[in-house]
Write an enzyme that holds these catalytic residues in place. Structure first.
Site, mmCIF file in Angstrom:
data_model
loop_
_atom_site.group_PDB
_atom_site.id
_atom_site.type_symbol
_atom_site.label_atom_id
_atom_site.label_comp_id
_atom_site.label_asym_id
_atom_site.label_seq_id
_atom_site.Cartn_x
_atom_site.Cartn_y
_atom_site.Cartn_z
ATOM 1 N N THR A 141 -2.176 -9.639 -6.882
ATOM 2 C CA THR A 141 -3.191 -8.699 -6.391
ATOM 3 C C THR A 141 -4.569 -8.947 -6.998
ATOM 4 O O THR A 141 -5.587 -8.849 -6.307
ATOM 5 C CB THR A 141 -2.718 -7.241 -6.614
ATOM 6 O OG1 THR A 141 -3.685 -6.345 -6.082
ATOM 7 C CG2 THR A 141 -2.494 -6.924 -8.080
ATOM 8 N N ASP A 158 -11.351 -4.687 -9.957
ATOM 9 C CA ASP A 158 -11.294 -3.292 -9.521
ATOM 10 C C ASP A 158 -12.715 -2.774 -9.349
ATOM 11 O O ASP A 158 -13.473 -2.716 -10.314
ATOM 12 C CB ASP A 158 -10.536 -2.457 -10.558
ATOM 13 C CG ASP A 158 -10.131 -1.080 -10.071
ATOM 14 O OD1 ASP A 158 -10.768 -0.551 -9.138
ATOM 15 O OD2 ASP A 158 -9.178 -0.521 -10.645
ATOM 16 N N HIS A 192 -6.249 10.056 -6.981
ATOM 17 C CA HIS A 192 -5.528 9.098 -6.143
ATOM 18 C C HIS A 192 -6.504 8.363 -5.247
ATOM 19 O O HIS A 192 -7.240 8.987 -4.480
ATOM 20 C CB HIS A 192 -4.488 9.833 -5.290
ATOM 21 C CG HIS A 192 -3.554 8.930 -4.567
ATOM 22 N ND1 HIS A 192 -2.385 8.465 -5.140
ATOM 23 C CD2 HIS A 192 -3.597 8.396 -3.323
ATOM 24 C CE1 HIS A 192 -1.754 7.685 -4.282
ATOM 25 N NE2 HIS A 192 -2.484 7.632 -3.162
ATOM 26 N N GLU A 235 -10.378 2.451 -0.667
ATOM 27 C CA GLU A 235 -9.245 1.615 -0.266
ATOM 28 C C GLU A 235 -9.248 0.267 -0.992
ATOM 29 O O GLU A 235 -10.293 -0.341 -1.213
ATOM 30 C CB GLU A 235 -9.336 1.383 1.244
ATOM 31 C CG GLU A 235 -8.235 0.557 1.834
ATOM 32 C CD GLU A 235 -6.925 1.283 1.958
ATOM 33 O OE1 GLU A 235 -5.898 0.704 1.553
ATOM 34 O OE2 GLU A 235 -6.916 2.416 2.471
ATOM 35 N N GLY A 236 -8.055 -0.193 -1.342
ATOM 36 C CA GLY A 236 -7.893 -1.533 -1.903
ATOM 37 C C GLY A 236 -8.664 -1.766 -3.190
ATOM 38 O O GLY A 236 -9.341 -2.776 -3.321
ATOM 39 N N CYS A 255 1.849 3.366 -4.204
ATOM 40 C CA CYS A 255 0.862 4.417 -3.937
ATOM 41 C C CYS A 255 1.463 5.660 -3.286
ATOM 42 O O CYS A 255 1.230 6.779 -3.741
ATOM 43 C CB CYS A 255 -0.271 3.857 -3.075
ATOM 44 S SG CYS A 255 -1.134 2.488 -3.868
ATOM 45 N N ARG A 265 -13.417 0.290 -8.050
ATOM 46 C CA ARG A 265 -13.421 1.739 -7.879
ATOM 47 C C ARG A 265 -14.414 2.411 -8.822
ATOM 48 O O ARG A 265 -14.681 1.933 -9.916
ATOM 49 C CB ARG A 265 -12.019 2.309 -8.096
ATOM 50 C CG ARG A 265 -11.075 1.910 -6.985
ATOM 51 C CD ARG A 265 -9.700 2.431 -7.206
ATOM 52 N NE ARG A 265 -9.076 1.721 -8.321
ATOM 53 C CZ ARG A 265 -7.833 1.936 -8.731
ATOM 54 N NH1 ARG A 265 -7.090 2.840 -8.133
ATOM 55 N NH2 ARG A 265 -7.335 1.249 -9.732
ATOM 56 N N THR A 317 -1.051 10.143 -14.338
ATOM 57 C CA THR A 317 -1.517 8.773 -14.134
ATOM 58 C C THR A 317 -0.772 7.799 -15.028
ATOM 59 O O THR A 317 -0.199 8.195 -16.050
ATOM 60 C CB THR A 317 -3.035 8.648 -14.403
ATOM 61 O OG1 THR A 317 -3.483 7.371 -13.928
ATOM 62 C CG2 THR A 317 -3.365 8.782 -15.874
ATOM 63 N N GLU A 358 -7.345 6.085 -2.084
ATOM 64 C CA GLU A 358 -6.783 5.869 -0.754
ATOM 65 C C GLU A 358 -6.041 4.534 -0.658
ATOM 66 O O GLU A 358 -6.499 3.511 -1.151
ATOM 67 C CB GLU A 358 -7.921 5.875 0.259
ATOM 68 C CG GLU A 358 -7.497 5.567 1.668
ATOM 69 C CD GLU A 358 -8.684 5.531 2.611
ATOM 70 O OE1 GLU A 358 -8.510 5.963 3.760
ATOM 71 O OE2 GLU A 358 -9.775 5.089 2.209
#
Length: 187
Positions: free
Chosen positions: A109, A121, A47, A87-88, A63, A123, A144, A49
């Site tokens: 988004t 993205d 997960h 985050e984000g 979320c 991440r 997921t 943040e």
């Protein structure tokens, strides 16, 4: 990787009693929330943040609902949540707020991230491999909808993907549609 690992502490919640441990990676402090025993076919949620959703209950995303869904599942079957401080989609809280403002003006988004000069993205899931190896976990039942998270676990055996389908509302309909259509989420 230069990782510092905290002690393990108890975490009583409305979903049951868990344990927590933090993994500090440079300036990011990730959290593992788990319920033992951690079997070799662990139930896992990765997960990222989301302060606005997780803590403030924003209806713009799913979320918080996904996090709570995972806590409920793990409280019954044992397993873990790896809570990543990204985050984000990795752009940080300041930029996420700016992306929200762009979304208020009609950008979705992904478009909002691009308008701010970011990739879709940012991440990174490298720490997940470190954490799973630390706990000696090789086989996973992954909670997921995100195909990128499945792909990030190619060094592990993903036995099952458990959907994390959560309620839609008037504020997150477009967000969920973009996740499905543009990011390939299983919704």
């Amino acid at each position: 990787m230069n990782i510092k690992i905290s002690n393990i502490a108890k975490l009583p919640t409305k979903y049951g009693d868990f344990k927590i441990q933090s993994f500090k990676e440079n300036d990011k402090e990730h959290l593992v929330i788990f319920k033992e025993p951690l079997l070799n076919d662990v139930l896992l949620r990765i997960h990222s943040e989301c302060l606005t959703g997780d803590a403030l209950g924003s209806l713009k995303c799913d979320c918080q609902a996904q996090l709570h869904h995972a806590l409920k599942l793990i409280s019954k079957k044992n397993g873990m949540i790896i809570y990543l401080r990204q985050e984000g989609r990795g752009i940080g809280l300041f930029n996420k707020v700016n992306a929200y403002e762009l979304q208020d003006r009609g950008f979705n988004t992904i478009e909002a991230n691009h308008q701010l000069g970011f990739e879709t993205d940012l991440r990174n899931y490298e720490i997940v491999e470190y954490i799973l190896n630390y706990y000696k976990i090789k086989k996973i039942n992954l909670i997921t909808n995100n195909p990128s998270k499945i792909k990030s676990l190619e060094k592990f055996e993903v036995l099952h993907r458990i959907p994390s389908i959560t309620p839609k509302n008037q504020y997150n309909l477009n967000y969920l549609e973009i996740k499905k259509e543009s990011l390939g989420h299983f919704l």
